[in-house]
Design an enzyme around this catalytic site. Structure first.
Site, PDB file in Angstrom:
ATOM      1  N   TRP A 120       0.845  -1.204   0.000  1.00  0.00           N
ATOM      2  CA  TRP A 120       0.000   0.000   0.000  1.00  0.00           C
ATOM      3  C   TRP A 120       0.881   1.256   0.000  1.00  0.00           C
ATOM      4  O   TRP A 120       0.560   2.253  -0.637  1.00  0.00           O
ATOM      5  CB  TRP A 120      -0.902  -0.006   1.234  1.00  0.00           C
ATOM      6  N   HIS A 121       2.016   1.183   0.703  1.00  0.00           N
ATOM      7  CA  HIS A 121       2.875   2.355   0.799  1.00  0.00           C
ATOM      8  C   HIS A 121       3.570   2.688  -0.510  1.00  0.00           C
ATOM      9  O   HIS A 121       3.914   3.843  -0.754  1.00  0.00           O
ATOM     10  CB  HIS A 121       3.920   2.166   1.899  1.00  0.00           C
ATOM     11  N   GLY A 122       3.800   1.685  -1.328  1.00  0.00           N
ATOM     12  CA  GLY A 122       4.449   1.982  -2.596  1.00  0.00           C
ATOM     13  C   GLY A 122       4.676   0.735  -3.404  1.00  0.00           C
ATOM     14  O   GLY A 122       4.790  -0.363  -2.864  1.00  0.00           O
ATOM     15  N   PHE A 169       2.385   8.242  -1.048  1.00  0.00           N
ATOM     16  CA  PHE A 169       1.661   6.980  -0.902  1.00  0.00           C
ATOM     17  C   PHE A 169       0.214   7.205  -1.293  1.00  0.00           C
ATOM     18  O   PHE A 169      -0.613   6.531  -1.290  1.00  0.00           O
ATOM     19  CB  PHE A 169       1.768   6.449   0.522  1.00  0.00           C
TER      20      PHE A 169
END
Lengths: 359, 460
Positions: free
Chosen positions: B320-322, B460
């Site tokens: 999800w963050h990257g 993000f």
């Protein structure tokens, strides 16, 4: 669910009413007072209507203070460049070349920035007598053909001061401008003297009695022992097509500036005297690139009347003597004085000198 | 527009707040005003993203409406799938295509896809709404309220990830209701605390961490001391940056009379990795728990299934963050750590709190390197230096402000937390009002000196 103060009820008792009232009044008062102070003081002498008072450069941030100097009608000649020509003293140039010089050199100024300060000077001086252009890496290295050279950023170049539009002359409201306004106020109130020259000349190097040859050599050679700029053997050879394909986009800015000058204006280009160890190594590809750049700049200047191109970026008595330098690029005041004399010699006569090459 | 910009602080915010209170008697006008302001706020970055945001909100609301009308699960499934498709295209298309190309040994030139700001946040928020609708715990909201729920500018770009039932009912509340003066005062204080965290701490720490990480990315090797300085500075930078943003978001919402859930609670005081995740990015942890971990079975089907659910949850949390293997690895390591933590707890293997704290901090500092590094190779080089595999040297070059890291440890470890400061310590004593005003003014001047720096979590 975790809310802030979920179990509390916000209340509007009188204490909070007073608190908020004091906060809002304080905040508004601070914001208004701070900005009114800046407007009244007009630290850069850039506003169309400001109180008549003496304003001087109160900081060494040339990009903020040079526009006012460039507009000053007392000058008729200018020095344009980077820190490499900032030690050229206008008073000496006035004596040697005649006219009234202002030094508009700005640390690490890009070609764009130099052209912008020149524009201001040019707009306000229809009959310019002489302009000296200090030519250095900015003009011959494509890597530096950018608007603002890092680590400076767009906020370090106040674009709005460099045009004639009144509409964008709203002074920014930030710590730097407020600090400059405060220093200007101290000057106006005669509470403090500032040593930044009214002709743009400031000795930005340390006092000469603090000079340390070991430190200087460390700056020049990255070593306390002198090193040799050994020629490349065998020398690099490249074809004329490759040389013709080399790009020096910054030179266009020189043409733009030269176009604004009268025929009579003395147009003087000097390749600055870098320490010989820092200059391009003989026989290297860098030397070929520099020579081509110098040639193109010389051609550009000589396509205008009254142009002189003097190359101090050569192996000479000046550039090979470590004691003449603080670091690889920056020479001492004594060299600056000598440089002024040599420029006068090169401009006012056809004499040659081992310290420069005439293009 | 950034919270830490003069345009926002001097123009956008005062005008929006003033108009909001001017129209306070009309709920309809208040909501319309906030939607409009939020679209201006969002569109200021890139006007091209506005249609995407509006389209996303409209489609989700329509799917919700269809679902309520026809009671067919497929509308929720299609809605969630479409949300995942949109985020997949914008955020993960290049990542997956690159990896497929690598596996099939074929060439791939990256597609030029610009990541819309905040897409991870507003997409997740809407997925949670659709799922809640299907569970029967969410009503159909009037379109204007739903639009504001998603677009409300304080939380639009980087959270906190707010649930519909936490905020939508608040939209009906008159901001002039009892407590207005206290809410405004505490909201301004939180905004100030967030600004201090961002401009005084995070940006200074970035000046230490960024050149060190960049130098490794360009092939240099850090000394032992430099590697720990880089990892330590970044660990603190990330905390101040993101928690500062969250403080500002919560403070700004309070100015409009809304309370948002907190996102940070002194995370570096955690004595275990599980506790850390109850204190760090709380609203994301909550989302992942409710919409990934529990649907995967949670702790209902035995230890192995629980471990699997945890691992999948953390891997997805990392992703999800990257879209990069560094984030996947980072998530995976945290998943393993949480599973180990569970095992220890269940086996009643208690370790002293001080030892637990040390282990947690060291683990976090190591794993933040993965989080920050531009590639696994960069992270590996830094971690090697931290583990003395590149020699033991205490030399630190060109870092004159290195001691700022020690200074920054004080608020991170000793506190007080911003919530405690703004909501418990701050009393309505007249002396504090001008002090807060002066601090805001000084920060405003300071922000004007620098080029704005974006918040880390915007990516993000």
């Amino acid at each position: 669910m975790t809310f802030i103060r979920s179990s509390f009820i916000f209340n509007s008792n009188q204490n909070w009413v007073s608190f908020l009232r004091i906060f809002v009044i304080s905040l508004v008062a601070l914001f208004v007072a701070g900005y009114v102070f800046i407007l009244v003081i007009d630290p850069y002498d850039s506003l169309p209507y400001s109180i008549p008072a003496s304003r001087v450069p109160v900081d060494d941030q040339q990009r903020f203070f040079h526009p006012a100097l460039a507009r000053n009608p007392d000058f008729d000649s200018a020095v344009i460049g980077t820190s490499n020509i900032r030690l050229l003293e206008p008073r000496r140039l006035n004596e040697l070349l005649g006219g009234s010089f202002v030094n508009l050199g700005m640390n690490a100024a890009s070609a764009y920035e130099q052209s912008r300060i020149f524009d201001v000077f040019s707009r306000h001086h229809a009959n310019t007598k002489s302009v000296i252009f200090g030519i250095d890496y900015i003009w011959c290295n494509k890597q530096y053909f950018i608007k603002i050279i890092p680590p400076r950023t767009v906020t370090d170049f106040p674009e709005w001061m460099y045009d004639e539009k009144i509409t964008n002359d709203v002074l920014p409201y930030n710590g730097r401008v407020l600090n400059h306004a405060w220093r200007q106020f101290l000057h106006m109130a005669k509470l403090r003297n500032f040593t930044y020259g009214l002709d743009g000349y400031t000795v930005f190097t340390n006092p000469i009695d603090e000079y340390d040859i070991k430190k200087a050599r460390r700056n020049i050679y990255q070593s306390e022992q002198p090193l040799e700029n050994k020629p490349v053997e065998p020398p690099v050879l490249i074809g004329s097509d490759e040389i013709a394909a080399l790009e020096y986009p910054a030179i266009n800015y020189l043409s733009i500036m030269l176009n604004q000058l009268n025929i009579e204006t003395a147009k003087i280009a000097i390749f600055v005297p870098y320490h010989y160890y820092f200059q391009s190594t003989p026989g290297s590809i860098e030397e070929i690139k520099w020579n081509e750049c110098k040639r193109r700049i010389a051609d550009t200047f000589h396509s205008y009347n009254n142009a002189t191109v003097l190359d101090f970026m050569i192996k000479s008595g000046i550039t090979t003597r470590d004691e003449n330098y603080w670091d690889h690029k920056h020479y001492t005041e004594a060299v600056a004085d000598q440089l002024a004399e040599l420029i006068a010699l090169g401009v006012l006569s056809n004499d040659e000198n081992p310290n420069f090459r005439r293009w | 527009m950034l919270f830490n910009s003069q345009l926002f602080l001097l123009l956008f915010l005062p005008v929006t707040v003033a108009l909001y209170y001017f129209f306070s008697s009309s709920e309809r006008m208040r909501i319309l005003l906030l939607i409009l302001a939020s679209l201006v706020f969002y569109g200021y970055w890139d006007i091209r993203f506005v249609p995407l945001l509006l389209g996303s909100v409209s489609f989700n609301w329509l799917f919700a409406k269809f679902y309520r009308k026809h009671h067919q699960k497929r509308f929720v499934v299609i809605g969630v799938a479409l949300n995942l498709f949109v985020i997949g295209v914008f955020k993960y298309a290049n990542f997956f295509a690159e990896n497929i190309a690598f596996l099939t040994d074929s060439d791939f030139a990256s597609w030029n896809i610009i990541l819309p700001l905040g897409i991870s946040f507003f997409t997740f928020q809407q997925i949670s709404y659709l799922v809640d609708l299907h569970k029967g715990v969410a009503p159909i909201y009037p379109p204007s309220r739903y639009f504001l729920y998603v677009t409300f500018f304080p939380q639009l770009i980087a959270g906190p990830i707010v649930r519909h039932n936490e905020i939508l009912s608040q939209f009906a509340l008159d901001p002039r209701r009892d407590g207005m003066h206290e809410r405004l005062s505490r909201g301004v204080t939180l905004l100030l605390i967030g600004l201090i965290k961002k401009t005084v701490f995070a940006d200074r720490l970035a000046e230490i961490a960024t050149p060190l990480f960049d130098s490794v990315a360009s092939g240099e090797v850090l000394t032992f001391a430099e590697s720990w300085l880089a990892a330590g500075a970044y660990s603190l930078q990330l905390y101040f940056d993101f928690s500062g943003y969250s403080d500002m978001a919560i403070g700004l919402a309070l100015l409009f009379g809304f309370t948002l859930p907190i996102n940070f609670n002194a995370p570096y005081l955690a004595t275990s990795i599980r506790e850390f995740w109850r204190r760090w990015h709380i609203t994301l942890s909550r989302f992942l728990k409710d919409y990934v971990y529990i649907p995967l079975g949670g702790s209902q089907y035995g230890r192995m299934r629980e471990a699997l659910a945890l691992q999948v949850t953390f891997l997805l949390g990392g992703l999800w963050h990257g879209a990069a293997w560094t984030f996947v690895l980072w998530g995976g390591l945290h998943g393993v750590a949480v599973i180990v933590n569970h095992v220890f707890t269940r086996a009643s293997l208690h370790i002293p709190r001080s030892v637990g704290w040390c282990l947690t901090i060291v683990f976090l500092v190591f794993t933040w390197v993965l989080f920050r590094a531009d590639s696994v190779a960069t992270a590996q080089s830094i971690i090697n230096s931290m583990l003395v595999l590149n020699g033991l040297s205490f030399e630190v070059i060109d870092q004159p402000h290195r001691w700022f890291v020690v200074l920054a440890l004080i608020p991170a470890l000793i506190g007080p937390t911003s919530q405690r400061l703004a909501h418990y310590i701050l009393k309505p004593r007249p002396i504090w009002a001008p002090i807060i005003a002066v601090c805001l003014w000084v920060l405003f001047l300071r922000i004007g000196d620098d080029v704005y720096s974006e918040f880390i979590y915007f990516q993000f």
